[in-house]
Write an enzyme that holds these catalytic residues in place. Structure first.
Site, short mmCIF file in Angstrom:
data_model
loop_
_atom_site.label_atom_id
_atom_site.label_comp_id
_atom_site.label_asym_id
_atom_site.label_seq_id
_atom_site.Cartn_x
_atom_site.Cartn_y
_atom_site.Cartn_z
N GLU A 98 0.83 -1.45 0.11
CA GLU A 98 -0.08 0.11 0.22
C GLU A 98 0.88 1.27 0.15
O GLU A 98 0.50 2.34 0.25
CB GLU A 98 -1.00 0.00 1.16
CG GLU A 98 -1.94 -1.08 1.05
CD GLU A 98 -3.12 -0.91 0.43
OE1 GLU A 98 -3.54 -0.08 0.27
OE2 GLU A 98 -3.48 -1.96 -0.30
N HIS B 216 -4.50 1.43 7.27
CA HIS B 216 -3.19 2.03 6.85
C HIS B 216 -2.42 2.22 8.21
O HIS B 216 -3.12 2.85 9.02
CB HIS B 216 -3.23 2.72 6.00
CG HIS B 216 -3.57 2.56 4.60
ND1 HIS B 216 -4.40 3.44 3.72
CD2 HIS B 216 -3.26 1.68 3.72
CE1 HIS B 216 -4.63 2.67 2.65
NE2 HIS B 216 -3.81 1.71 2.57
N CYS C 281 -3.04 11.41 3.83
CA CYS C 281 -3.24 10.28 2.70
C CYS C 281 -3.21 11.13 1.51
O CYS C 281 -2.81 10.49 0.23
CB CYS C 281 -4.73 9.96 2.85
SG CYS C 281 -5.20 9.06 4.27
N1 LIG Z 1 -4.80 6.13 4.72
C1 LIG Z 1 -4.41 6.41 3.48
N2 LIG Z 1 -3.27 6.41 3.24
N3 LIG Z 1 -5.09 6.56 2.32
C2 LIG Z 1 -6.33 6.63 2.49
C3 LIG Z 1 -7.04 5.85 1.26
C4 LIG Z 1 -8.77 5.73 1.22
C5 LIG Z 1 -9.30 4.68 0.18
N4 LIG Z 1 -10.61 5.09 0.00
C6 LIG Z 1 -11.42 4.64 -0.92
O1 LIG Z 1 -10.84 3.81 -1.79
C7 LIG Z 1 -13.01 4.69 -0.81
C8 LIG Z 1 -13.43 4.92 -2.04
C9 LIG Z 1 -14.92 4.72 -2.19
O2 LIG Z 1 -15.52 3.97 -1.02
O3 LIG Z 1 -15.39 5.28 -2.95
C10 LIG Z 1 -8.90 3.51 0.45
O4 LIG Z 1 -9.38 2.79 1.51
O5 LIG Z 1 -7.93 2.93 0.14
#
Ligand SMILES: N=C(N)NCCC[C@H](NC(=O)CCC(=O)O)C(=O)O
Length: 446
Positions: free
Chosen positions: A174, A250, A370
């Protein structure tokens, strides 16, 4: 030579929406099917970028991806013209269609893992795009991410690019969301901390039971090998499976590090005492290292997940002062706000908190941290970055007008199936590649 931490924020794409795609990410599931505002989301992101630039930081922009991903739909058997592919997929496989519309590349902490030249065997900055295998919608990102990164960091004398790890859950990666680096000075070799959720090849080891562990130890080790990191400069740390099961999908939802500070929740890791002493030993200069542990009693894991206290950016201003860039959700929560206010008065390098409204991103589980990919660069390397992606007054104005011209104010689930959205998105991205001088990075341009 002086070195800086540059932040490359994801520009939110024109299809930003809430589709509830990420099991294990509480905000994504809670906001499923809500109406989004791509325009507001992109502008909130640009405001943060501009504010960091105005604070004297090196700030860049990472371009979004082409969505809906028609090539992915074709791989899944939908045929005909692009419009036919969209119409069929939206009707016959609405869940799949929603996934290929996600603007999830905006969370560039998941774009790649980056190791600064001070840490690597060949003295280059190394990039490995994250394969993001755990979620279908995110697994569509790495190829294009790799092309965009190469177009931003193209000088082979300074930058080395690797292919993403094999697309398999055993090597679930990730990116920088599970990686942080401590150092006494950005220009000097540091300790790169890789955080994983499970062991891929040993099921006797601890692992979460409710929600997925997206990152494996084996993926972390592979990235460290690719980047030529030394044993001395690397620490592998397992996330506490219990916090993954509480929505910490994460590591950057429960910990953040910068320079000589590691800021983390009491429950973040397994074997914390032993691992912190390994970090201390490898860091070397004991006296300047600060571990700031937030106890349960002061902030619960649930409050950390809801406010994103740890999904904050810890940055050093040019005057050396360390500042926390936090989402306004932290300010709106009495307990977390009190904690942050008190933290700035304690004997740590952190002196200030600055709050930013990134609510459009927060509703999908994406806080300030993020939204950014950190790249430590020395002066020569900084000169070698594609200058068109670096934030300044002019780029800020250009990108705001670009958003005004191409983005919708509102987007609902039904709007995703409108073939016009694809045309709008491609028109916008085609223009963007010219603004950012990226060349033909998208499938529709190739
Ligand atoms: N913590 C970090 N670095 N990044 C956050 C990423 C959020 C992302 N949300 C989403 O992909 C949600 C999309 C949706 O539900 O439409 C994920 O879960 O991968």
């Amino acid at each position: 030579m002086q070195a800086y931490e540059a932040n490359f924020d994801g520009l939110v794409g024109p299809t930003h929406n809430y589709a509830g795609l990420s099991v294990g990410n509480v905000a994504s599931l809670n906001n499923a099917r809500n109406t989004s505002s791509p325009k507001q989301a992109a502008k909130q992101g640009l405001q943060k970028m501009k504010a960091l630039h105005d604070l004297g930081m090196v700030q860049g922009v990472l371009a979004p991806q082409e969505r809906p991903d028609i090539a992915a739909l074709r791989r899944l058997g939908f045929t005909g013209s692009d419009n036919e592919v969209i119409t069929q997929a939206a009707k016959q496989a609405p869940e799949v269609y929603r996934a290929v519309c996600s603007a999830s590349s905006m969370w560039t902490a998941n774009a790649a893992t980056v190791s600064p030249s001070a840490d690597t065997a060949d003295g280059k900055v190394h990039f490995t795009p994250a394969n993001l295998t755990n979620k279908f919608h995110r697994s569509l990102e790495p190829e294009t991410t790799g092309r965009i990164l190469r177009a931003m960091f193209s000088d082979q004398r300074h930058f080395a690019h690797h292919q993403h790890l094999p697309d398999n859950d055993h090597f679930g990666d990730e990116g920088a969301a599970n990686h942080t680096r401590l150092c006494s000075d950005y220009a000097k070799a540091g300790v790169e901390i890789f955080v994983y959720g499970r062991h891929a090849f040993d099921s006797s080891k601890p692992a979460p039971s409710k929600y997925p562990a997206r990152q494996t130890l084996e993926a972390c080790q592979a990235v460290a090998r690719l980047h030529g990191l030394s044993e001395r400069g690397t620490v592998y740390l397992q996330q506490n499976p219990a916090v993954i099961d509480q929505g910490v999908f994460h590591n950057d939802v429960i910990a953040v590090g910068n320079r000589n500070v590691l800021f983390y929740h009491q429950q973040a890791f397994l074997d914390t005492t032993q691992k912190l002493s390994e970090i201390r030993r490898k860091f070397g200069d004991d006296s300047s290292l600060h571990f700031i542990e937030v106890p349960d009693q002061q902030v619960s894991v649930a409050d950390a997940v809801n406010t994103y206290l740890f999904n904050t950016q810890l940055i050093n201003l040019p005057n050396g002062e360390m500042v926390i860039i936090a989402p306004t959700e932290c300010q709106e929560h009495a307990g977390v706000h009190r904690y942050l206010t008190e933290l700035c008065q304690q004997d740590t390098p952190i002196r200030q908190v600055k709050y930013f409204d990134v609510k459009q991103s927060m509703r999908n589980g994406g806080g300030p941290a993020c939204l950014r990919l950190r790249v430590v660069l020395n002066e020569q390397e900084r000169q070698a970055v594609n200058p068109a992606v670096l934030m300044n007054e002019q780029l800020f104005a250009t990108l705001n007008s670009w958003v005004d011209k191409h983005y919708r104010d509102q987007l609902s689930e039904a709007d995703l199936a409108d073939p016009q959205l694809m045309i709008e998105s491609r028109t916008a991205l085609d223009e963007l590649t010219q603004i950012l001088k990226l060349g033909s990075v998208y499938s529709f341009q190739r």
